[in-house]
Design a protein around this motif. Structure first.
Motif, PDB file in Angstrom:
ATOM      1  N   PRO A 122      29.905  50.899  52.166  1.00  0.00           N
ATOM      2  CA  PRO A 122      28.731  50.122  51.738  1.00  0.00           C
ATOM      3  C   PRO A 122      29.043  48.628  51.616  1.00  0.00           C
ATOM      4  O   PRO A 122      30.188  48.224  51.410  1.00  0.00           O
ATOM      5  N   VAL A 123      27.989  47.812  51.713  1.00  0.00           N
ATOM      6  CA  VAL A 123      28.156  46.359  51.605  1.00  0.00           C
ATOM      7  C   VAL A 123      28.899  45.992  50.319  1.00  0.00           C
ATOM      8  O   VAL A 123      29.775  45.118  50.312  1.00  0.00           O
ATOM      9  N   ALA A 124      28.552  46.669  49.219  1.00  0.00           N
ATOM     10  CA  ALA A 124      29.160  46.329  47.927  1.00  0.00           C
ATOM     11  C   ALA A 124      30.673  46.484  47.942  1.00  0.00           C
ATOM     12  O   ALA A 124      31.385  45.778  47.215  1.00  0.00           O
ATOM     13  N   PHE A 125      31.190  47.406  48.753  1.00  0.00           N
ATOM     14  CA  PHE A 125      32.642  47.599  48.846  1.00  0.00           C
ATOM     15  C   PHE A 125      33.312  46.312  49.309  1.00  0.00           C
ATOM     16  O   PHE A 125      34.308  45.869  48.711  1.00  0.00           O
ATOM     17  N   TYR A 126      32.784  45.697  50.344  1.00  0.00           N
ATOM     18  CA  TYR A 126      33.396  44.492  50.914  1.00  0.00           C
ATOM     19  C   TYR A 126      33.242  43.300  49.969  1.00  0.00           C
ATOM     20  O   TYR A 126      34.173  42.489  49.831  1.00  0.00           O
ATOM     21  N   LEU A 127      32.103  43.202  49.291  1.00  0.00           N
ATOM     22  CA  LEU A 127      31.919  42.104  48.344  1.00  0.00           C
ATOM     23  C   LEU A 127      32.815  42.279  47.124  1.00  0.00           C
ATOM     24  O   LEU A 127      33.317  41.293  46.571  1.00  0.00           O
ATOM     25  N   ASP A 128      33.020  43.525  46.693  1.00  0.00           N
ATOM     26  CA  ASP A 128      33.947  43.773  45.584  1.00  0.00           C
ATOM     27  C   ASP A 128      35.353  43.317  45.939  1.00  0.00           C
ATOM     28  O   ASP A 128      36.028  42.638  45.147  1.00  0.00           O
ATOM     29  N   GLY A 221      39.164  44.250  35.767  1.00  0.00           N
ATOM     30  CA  GLY A 221      38.055  44.365  36.709  1.00  0.00           C
ATOM     31  C   GLY A 221      38.487  44.872  38.066  1.00  0.00           C
ATOM     32  O   GLY A 221      37.759  45.651  38.705  1.00  0.00           O
ATOM     33  N   HIS A 222      39.667  44.477  38.527  1.00  0.00           N
ATOM     34  CA  HIS A 222      40.140  44.921  39.838  1.00  0.00           C
ATOM     35  C   HIS A 222      40.417  46.421  39.841  1.00  0.00           C
ATOM     36  O   HIS A 222      40.060  47.132  40.787  1.00  0.00           O
ATOM     37  N   VAL A 223      41.062  46.895  38.781  1.00  0.00           N
ATOM     38  CA  VAL A 223      41.341  48.329  38.695  1.00  0.00           C
ATOM     39  C   VAL A 223      40.033  49.102  38.550  1.00  0.00           C
ATOM     40  O   VAL A 223      39.878  50.196  39.103  1.00  0.00           O
ATOM     41  N   ALA A 224      39.070  48.517  37.830  1.00  0.00           N
ATOM     42  CA  ALA A 224      37.758  49.157  37.708  1.00  0.00           C
ATOM     43  C   ALA A 224      37.093  49.303  39.073  1.00  0.00           C
ATOM     44  O   ALA A 224      36.442  50.324  39.356  1.00  0.00           O
ATOM     45  N   ILE A 225      37.243  48.304  39.933  1.00  0.00           N
ATOM     46  CA  ILE A 225      36.701  48.400  41.290  1.00  0.00           C
ATOM     47  C   ILE A 225      37.380  49.531  42.051  1.00  0.00           C
ATOM     48  O   ILE A 225      36.728  50.328  42.735  1.00  0.00           O
ATOM     49  N   GLY A 226      38.702  49.628  41.935  1.00  0.00           N
ATOM     50  CA  GLY A 226      39.399  50.738  42.568  1.00  0.00           C
ATOM     51  C   GLY A 226      38.934  52.085  42.049  1.00  0.00           C
ATOM     52  O   GLY A 226      38.718  53.034  42.817  1.00  0.00           O
ATOM     53  N   ASN A 227      38.738  52.192  40.733  1.00  0.00           N
ATOM     54  CA  ASN A 227      38.251  53.430  40.145  1.00  0.00           C
ATOM     55  C   ASN A 227      36.861  53.780  40.666  1.00  0.00           C
ATOM     56  O   ASN A 227      36.579  54.939  40.995  1.00  0.00           O
ATOM     57  N   HIS A 228      35.990  52.790  40.728  1.00  0.00           N
ATOM     58  CA  HIS A 228      34.618  53.034  41.190  1.00  0.00           C
ATOM     59  C   HIS A 228      34.606  53.595  42.613  1.00  0.00           C
ATOM     60  O   HIS A 228      33.950  54.610  42.886  1.00  0.00           O
ATOM     61  N   TRP A 229      35.339  52.936  43.511  1.00  0.00           N
ATOM     62  CA  TRP A 229      35.285  53.367  44.910  1.00  0.00           C
ATOM     63  C   TRP A 229      36.076  54.644  45.140  1.00  0.00           C
ATOM     64  O   TRP A 229      35.722  55.444  46.013  1.00  0.00           O
ATOM     65  N   TYR A 230      37.111  54.884  44.349  1.00  0.00           N
ATOM     66  CA  TYR A 230      37.807  56.165  44.430  1.00  0.00           C
ATOM     67  C   TYR A 230      36.859  57.300  44.066  1.00  0.00           C
ATOM     68  O   TYR A 230      36.758  58.301  44.782  1.00  0.00           O
ATOM     69  N   ARG A 231      36.137  57.153  42.964  1.00  0.00           N
ATOM     70  CA  ARG A 231      35.215  58.216  42.549  1.00  0.00           C
ATOM     71  C   ARG A 231      34.044  58.344  43.519  1.00  0.00           C
ATOM     72  O   ARG A 231      33.563  59.447  43.775  1.00  0.00           O
ATOM     73  N   TRP A 232      33.588  57.235  44.047  1.00  0.00           N
ATOM     74  CA  TRP A 232      32.503  57.273  45.036  1.00  0.00           C
ATOM     75  C   TRP A 232      32.943  58.081  46.257  1.00  0.00           C
ATOM     76  O   TRP A 232      32.190  58.921  46.769  1.00  0.00           O
TER      77      TRP A 232
END
Length: 285
Positions: A122-128, A221-232
């Motif tokens: 998703p677009v949000a992945f690249y912006l994150d 915040g960076h680890v939170a991004i990793g957590n979000h996309w891992y769970r996604w």
């Protein structure tokens, strides 16, 4: 025609975000890589998200060895990295700041690699990951500038390549990358930052301690991004996050994480209680 990391290649439309990330990843000079990364984020922020040409489905191939890096520091096995000297000495403080700068330089590369390498997200992945790359570039710049005030520069001390080696291992699977880079290797920084900050403050280096405060704030915040996309990704593939993480850690031979853990920071970064319980159980084995 080579891409211009300041903007579009002459005579061509502006390169996509993923192409820009790949071009910057190939840059050898550490300072220029950090500056180009920050310019890329600034240019993206100047446009509405829907106007950014990301190139989600583009098929990209690196034409150069990755990542681009300067000739120094010399990369050696972790066991050959010189034991830390006392940070109450100028040389010891320089060695510690240099080690932190090397981590942040690698973190720029890791974020850029996530942008260009993994198509179809998703677009949000690249912006994150663009946000992560920009903040890692800021961290590197702050540390490199502080190192200069101590009479040293990035490249003066040997360093190891463990962070990028895990990126190589996980290059074929975005799920493994999210599991084992941001959620494992980078999450170790959440645990390590408070004691490092305390040592620097005790040594009287309050400027360095303030930089650690910035890094820890952003790394949550960076680890939170990793957590979000891992769970996604786990949800998209119908996988259990805890069991899948254990399997990936074993398959890719991820380093075993050792306590003490910064549980407050890990919770703030989105680790669930069952994940923290698994981590604690593994540490006790």
């Amino acid at each position: 025609m080579p891409l211009d990391t300041h903007g579009a290649a002459p005579g061509l439309a502006a390169p996509t975000l993923r192409r820009q990330a790949l071009a910057i990843l190939c840059v050898n000079d550490a300072g220029e890589k950090a500056a180009a990364t920050r310019r890329m984020r600034q240019a993206a922020d100047a446009m509405a998200a829907q106007a950014i040409g990301i190139g989600i489905e583009e098929s990209l191939h690196a034409g150069l060895p990755l990542p681009g890096r300067p000739l120094l520091p010399e990369l050696v096995p972790p066991q050959r990295v010189e034991r830390r000297r006392s940070i109450h000495t100028p040389a010891g403080r320089c060695a510690l700041i240099h080690a932190l700068a090397h981590i942040e330089f690698n973190a720029i590369n890791l974020a850029l690699d996530a942008i260009w390498r993994f198509a179809g997200m998703p677009v949000a992945f690249y912006l994150d990951w663009l946000r992560v790359a920009d903040e890692e570039a800021l961290h590197f710049t702050l540390l490199a500038q502080h190192l200069a005030t101590l009479g040293a520069r990035y490249g003066d001390f040997p360093a190891h390549n463990s962070l990028w080696e895990m990126a190589d291992k996980t290059a074929g699977d975005v799920l493994a990358r999210m599991a084992l880079v941001p959620r494992t290797l980078e999450a170790r920084g959440l645990d390590a930052s408070p004691p490092v900050r305390a040592k620097l403050a005790a040594a009287g280096d309050h400027e360095a301690a303030a930089i650690i405060d910035v890094i820890l704030r952003d790394e949550v915040g960076h680890v939170a991004i990793g957590n979000h996309w891992y769970r996604w990704l786990c949800a998209a593939r119908g996988l259990d996050p805890v069991a899948t993480y254990a399997e990936l850690a074993e398959r890719y031979q991820a380093p075993r994480l050792r306590p003490p853990f910064n549980l407050a920071a890990r919770r703030a970064a989105g680790f669930a209680e069952d994940e923290l319980a698994w981590l604690d159980a593994q540490a006790g084995q």
